[in-house]
Design a protein around this motif. Structure first.
Motif, mmCIF file in Angstrom:
data_model
loop_
_atom_site.group_PDB
_atom_site.id
_atom_site.type_symbol
_atom_site.label_atom_id
_atom_site.label_comp_id
_atom_site.label_asym_id
_atom_site.label_seq_id
_atom_site.Cartn_x
_atom_site.Cartn_y
_atom_site.Cartn_z
ATOM 1 N N PHE A 87 -34.723 -43.120 74.096
ATOM 2 C CA PHE A 87 -33.695 -43.460 73.537
ATOM 3 C C PHE A 87 -33.173 -43.844 74.421
ATOM 4 N N GLN A 88 -33.306 -45.760 74.795
ATOM 5 C CA GLN A 88 -32.944 -46.642 75.597
ATOM 6 C C GLN A 88 -32.320 -47.454 75.185
ATOM 7 N N PRO A 89 -30.747 -47.454 75.837
ATOM 8 C CA PRO A 89 -30.382 -48.818 74.697
ATOM 9 C C PRO A 89 -30.556 -50.304 75.408
ATOM 10 N N LEU A 90 -30.529 -51.080 74.602
ATOM 11 C CA LEU A 90 -30.510 -52.310 74.638
ATOM 12 C C LEU A 90 -30.531 -53.002 74.893
ATOM 13 N N LEU A 91 -30.713 -53.636 76.190
ATOM 14 C CA LEU A 91 -29.328 -54.080 76.943
ATOM 15 C C LEU A 91 -30.426 -55.695 77.732
ATOM 16 N N ILE A 92 -29.514 -56.701 77.704
ATOM 17 C CA ILE A 92 -29.968 -57.922 78.899
ATOM 18 C C ILE A 92 -30.506 -57.285 80.174
ATOM 19 N N SER A 93 -29.548 -56.189 81.035
ATOM 20 C CA SER A 93 -29.943 -55.802 82.243
ATOM 21 C C SER A 93 -31.875 -55.704 82.545
ATOM 22 N N SER A 94 -32.129 -54.413 81.162
ATOM 23 C CA SER A 94 -33.677 -54.199 80.784
ATOM 24 C C SER A 94 -34.573 -55.487 80.985
ATOM 25 N N LEU A 95 -33.957 -56.963 80.143
ATOM 26 C CA LEU A 95 -34.684 -57.961 80.519
ATOM 27 C C LEU A 95 -35.419 -58.576 81.927
ATOM 28 N N ILE A 96 -34.097 -58.646 83.391
ATOM 29 C CA ILE A 96 -34.353 -59.425 84.642
ATOM 30 C C ILE A 96 -34.934 -58.074 85.034
ATOM 31 N N GLU A 97 -35.144 -56.870 84.362
ATOM 32 C CA GLU A 97 -35.662 -55.914 84.859
ATOM 33 C C GLU A 97 -37.230 -56.028 84.967
ATOM 34 N N HIS A 98 -37.329 -55.748 83.809
ATOM 35 C CA HIS A 98 -38.795 -56.225 82.720
ATOM 36 C C HIS A 98 -39.414 -57.482 83.631
ATOM 37 N N ALA A 99 -38.856 -58.134 84.019
ATOM 38 C CA ALA A 99 -39.224 -59.796 84.793
ATOM 39 C C ALA A 99 -39.476 -59.617 86.274
ATOM 40 N N VAL A 100 -38.865 -59.133 86.376
ATOM 41 C CA VAL A 100 -39.390 -58.205 88.194
ATOM 42 C C VAL A 100 -40.137 -57.058 88.301
ATOM 43 N N ILE A 101 -39.568 -56.427 87.493
ATOM 44 C CA ILE A 101 -41.072 -55.834 88.243
ATOM 45 C C ILE A 101 -42.979 -55.687 87.641
ATOM 46 N N TYR A 102 -42.635 -56.616 86.654
ATOM 47 C CA TYR A 102 -44.295 -57.254 86.375
ATOM 48 C C TYR A 102 -44.678 -58.799 86.546
ATOM 49 N N HIS A 103 -43.376 -59.334 86.116
ATOM 50 C CA HIS A 103 -43.505 -61.002 86.773
ATOM 51 C C HIS A 103 -42.738 -61.977 87.260
ATOM 52 N N ALA A 104 -42.806 -60.959 89.007
ATOM 53 C CA ALA A 104 -41.582 -60.835 90.235
ATOM 54 C C ALA A 104 -42.100 -62.637 90.471
ATOM 55 N N ASP A 105 -43.330 -62.724 90.555
ATOM 56 C CA ASP A 105 -44.169 -64.247 91.515
ATOM 57 C C ASP A 105 -44.113 -65.181 90.450
ATOM 58 N N THR A 106 -43.519 -64.987 88.968
ATOM 59 C CA THR A 106 -43.747 -66.314 88.064
ATOM 60 C C THR A 106 -43.046 -66.906 88.803
ATOM 61 N N ALA A 107 -43.644 -68.493 87.947
ATOM 62 C CA ALA A 107 -42.356 -69.601 88.823
ATOM 63 C C ALA A 107 -41.063 -69.609 87.885
ATOM 64 N N ILE A 108 -40.118 -70.044 88.879
ATOM 65 C CA ILE A 108 -39.060 -70.933 88.150
ATOM 66 C C ILE A 108 -38.246 -72.567 88.687
ATOM 67 N N ILE A 109 -39.167 -73.601 87.905
ATOM 68 C CA ILE A 109 -38.935 -74.689 88.110
ATOM 69 C C ILE A 109 -37.600 -75.312 87.661
ATOM 70 N N SER A 110 -36.770 -75.453 88.533
ATOM 71 C CA SER A 110 -35.523 -76.045 88.793
ATOM 72 C C SER A 110 -35.014 -77.235 89.432
ATOM 73 N N LYS A 111 -34.179 -77.933 87.898
ATOM 74 C CA LYS A 111 -34.266 -79.704 89.033
ATOM 75 C C LYS A 111 -32.389 -79.527 88.701
ATOM 76 N N ASN A 112 -31.923 -79.797 90.212
ATOM 77 C CA ASN A 112 -30.942 -79.414 90.516
ATOM 78 C C ASN A 112 -29.812 -80.941 90.080
ATOM 79 N N THR A 113 -28.399 -80.736 90.328
ATOM 80 C CA THR A 113 -27.690 -82.131 89.591
ATOM 81 C C THR A 113 -28.170 -83.466 90.246
ATOM 82 N N ASP A 114 -28.636 -82.795 91.938
ATOM 83 C CA ASP A 114 -28.985 -83.771 92.759
ATOM 84 C C ASP A 114 -30.391 -84.841 92.462
ATOM 85 N N GLY A 115 -30.410 -84.677 91.788
ATOM 86 C CA GLY A 115 -31.957 -84.294 91.489
ATOM 87 C C GLY A 115 -33.635 -83.875 91.850
ATOM 88 N N SER A 116 -32.953 -83.441 92.726
ATOM 89 C CA SER A 116 -34.106 -82.419 93.626
ATOM 90 C C SER A 116 -34.232 -80.818 92.978
#
Length: 543
Positions: free
Chosen positions: A7-36
């Motif tokens: 049994f493992q509790p269903l936690l939001i932290s487990s989502l980001i842990e999964h992402a960092v273990i298996y998809h660490a280099d997957t891109a997150i592209i972000s447009k900032n408030t100044d357009g950069s």
């Protein structure tokens, strides 16, 4: 006897842990408030979320304290989400488009301890700061800015706060039923009401939205959530994306058609999600620029009914599949999603397209029904014709509102949505209207949605809304409010003639009113209440 499984509790932290273990280099592209543009990754998001969790811990907060965010879709906002909920606090996303009085009400009702904001909202925060007695810290979601510091001496800066923190943080093992995030309804009548999601409901919702018959997310996708993170948690996409390992393109405050076309083409977006008003602007911008939106495979339309002409345009002009969906703050939000069944592939293209007009059917985890009376359990048949009050229940559906101790459910445990709908034998639900937006003319019901879908298909119309206007003989009659396309010379007679043979003659609107703009709320929905206040008596004046 119980099963012999871990049994493992269903936690939001487990989502980001999964992402960092298996998809660490997957891109997150972000447009900032100044357009950069900031290029990040799930690995960097995870590390900074832990840094921010350490910041929050240093402030001395306890489990379930509320931390508010007033921000656009960007990488810093995403980092705070996981830092807040993962560490056991509650992430309260706030819609900046609300009136200042509403903002004050919900921040105080939530008893928020910290207010995190993008610098575009500096003046808004300064205008309400004195009315927020419970807020202990104000954090600008950016690097140090001397002008902001001068205007707001006690402000803290996000980049400075996390820079001095370690990326080592052990996510606590929480009870999965603990609250994780808080969203308030748009408050179209009375004060907004808070909906308090749990870790369990959020993770289960993420599983459901990733399914092939739902949003169909995978690690091969690059998704563009145009729907804001303050609108029901961007329909849960930041959680589902971590679960599936999607790349994300976060558009910041620039949601105009030209900016979105540029992001889609430059970063090869495969899946985008937003409300119809956004997609109307995107279509116009793509046509004007000559873009073919070649990478875009699917777009999800929710928040309001998708006009058939819009879905047809995406399909015919851009070879993009439009997925209709329905939900609300109280449903986390996904309630139904329109994906075809195998037997529907035997239908011809026009029949398939007709089926796409409905909002869809529920994924596993929720159930829907229609009833003859509001908040009753007199279920109506699923024949695609009977219209009733839409009710829903399931793993991620509200039970009671935050700070309100009475249940929000019917006697037998269903949530009444306030929508009128039909359900066919295959479980496909079609919204007729909001119950308050139906037009009762001479004892017969007229759907404003159906009239709007016809009107918006006219090539010289950019935006429409249909409201009920008081009538001395028929009680109510439909009135069409329309915004013309640029340089259009369309007349009232011509647009009314456009309804001929598309709907019964008695349902055609009595009047067309052309306006320069149609008011929309913070979630992109047309504010029909405002339109009724202005034009609700227009037919009386005519008499």
């Amino acid at each position: 006897m119980i099963g012999n499984m871990m049994f493992q509790p269903l936690l939001i932290s487990s989502l980001i842990e999964h992402a960092v273990i298996y998809h660490a280099d997957t891109a997150i592209i972000s447009k900032n408030t100044d357009g950069s543009i900031t290029h990040s990754s799930w690995g960097q998001i995870a590390r900074n979320s832990k840094r921010f969790a350490n910041v929050l811990q240093s402030f001395g907060f306890t489990v379930s304290d509320r931390i508010a965010t007033l921000a656009w879709n960007n990488h810093r906002h995403l980092e705070t989400w996981y830092g807040i909920s993962g560490s056991g606090l509650i992430c309260h996303t706030i819609n900046p488009r609300l009136f200042p009085e509403q903002l004050t009400y919900i921040i105080n009702d939530a008893n928020d301890k910290t207010l995190i904001f993008d610098k575009t909202f500096l003046n808004l925060v300064l205008s309400i700061k004195k009315t927020l007695p419970y807020v202990e810290y104000f954090i600008c979601l950016d690097g140090y800015d001397e002008k902001i510091q001068t205007a707001f001496p006690e402000v803290l800066f996000y980049d400075e706060l996390i820079e001095g923190q370690s990326a080592d943080f052990e996510w606590p093992e929480l009870d999965e039923s603990k609250a994780s995030s808080l969203c308030y309804t748009s408050g179209t009548t009375g004060h907004p009401k808070g909906v308090l999601y749990s870790h369990r409901s959020t993770v289960l919702h993420s599983y459901a939205t990733c399914l092939p018959d739902s949003f169909n997310f995978s690690a091969q996708d690059r998704i563009l959530p145009v729907v804001p993170m303050f609108h029901v948690n961007a329909w849960g996409t930041p959680y589902a994306a971590a679960m599936a390992g999607c790349s994300m393109v976060l558009p910041g405050p620039m949601l105009d058609g030209e900016s979105l076309v540029q992001l889609i083409d430059e970063y090869q977006v495969t899946n985008a999600l937003g409300v119809p008003t956004i997609w109307q602007g995107l279509l116009t911008a793509a046509r004007n620029s000559g873009s073919q939106l070649k990478s875009l495979q699917r777009n999800v339309v929710g928040g309001a009914a998708c006009p058939p002409s819009m879905a047809q345009a995406f399909k015919d002009e851009f070879q993009c599949e439009t997925i209709h969906a329905w939900g609300m703050t109280e449903t986390s939000p996904v309630g139904v999603i329109n994906q075809l069944k195998a037997k529907h592939l035997e239908l011809d293209e026009s029949e398939q397209f007709q089926l796409r007009f409905s909002q869809g059917r529920p994924p596993f985890g929720v159930n829907i029904r229609i009833c003859g009376q509001e908040n009753s359990n007199d279920e109506l048949p699923r024949n695609g014709h009977a219209t009733g009050h839409l009710q829903i229940k399931g793993h991620w559906i509200v039970e009671s509102y935050f700070n309100q101790f009475s249940h929000a459910l019917t006697e037998d445990g269903w949530f009444d949505t306030g929508d009128m709908a039909t359900i066919n034998q295959d479980g496909y639900m079609a919204i007729s209207d909001r119950s308050k937006d139906l037009i009762k003319s001479g004892g017969e019901w007229i759907s404003s949605v159906e009239l709007e879908n016809i009107a918006i298909a006219h090539p010289e119309v950019d935006m429409v809304a249909v409201i009920a206007a008081v009538h001395p003989k028929w009680d109510e009659r439909p009135v069409l409010i329309a915004k013309k396309s640029a340089s259009s010379q369309i007349t009232e007679d011509k647009i009314l003639a456009f309804f001929t043979d598309k709907i019964a003659k008695w349902q055609i609107p009595d009047k067309v009113i052309f306006v320069d703009s149609i008011p929309v709320g913070g979630t992109g929905k047309v504010l029909k209440k405002d339109l009724r206040e202005v034009y609700g008596s227009v037919l009386l004046a005519k008499e």
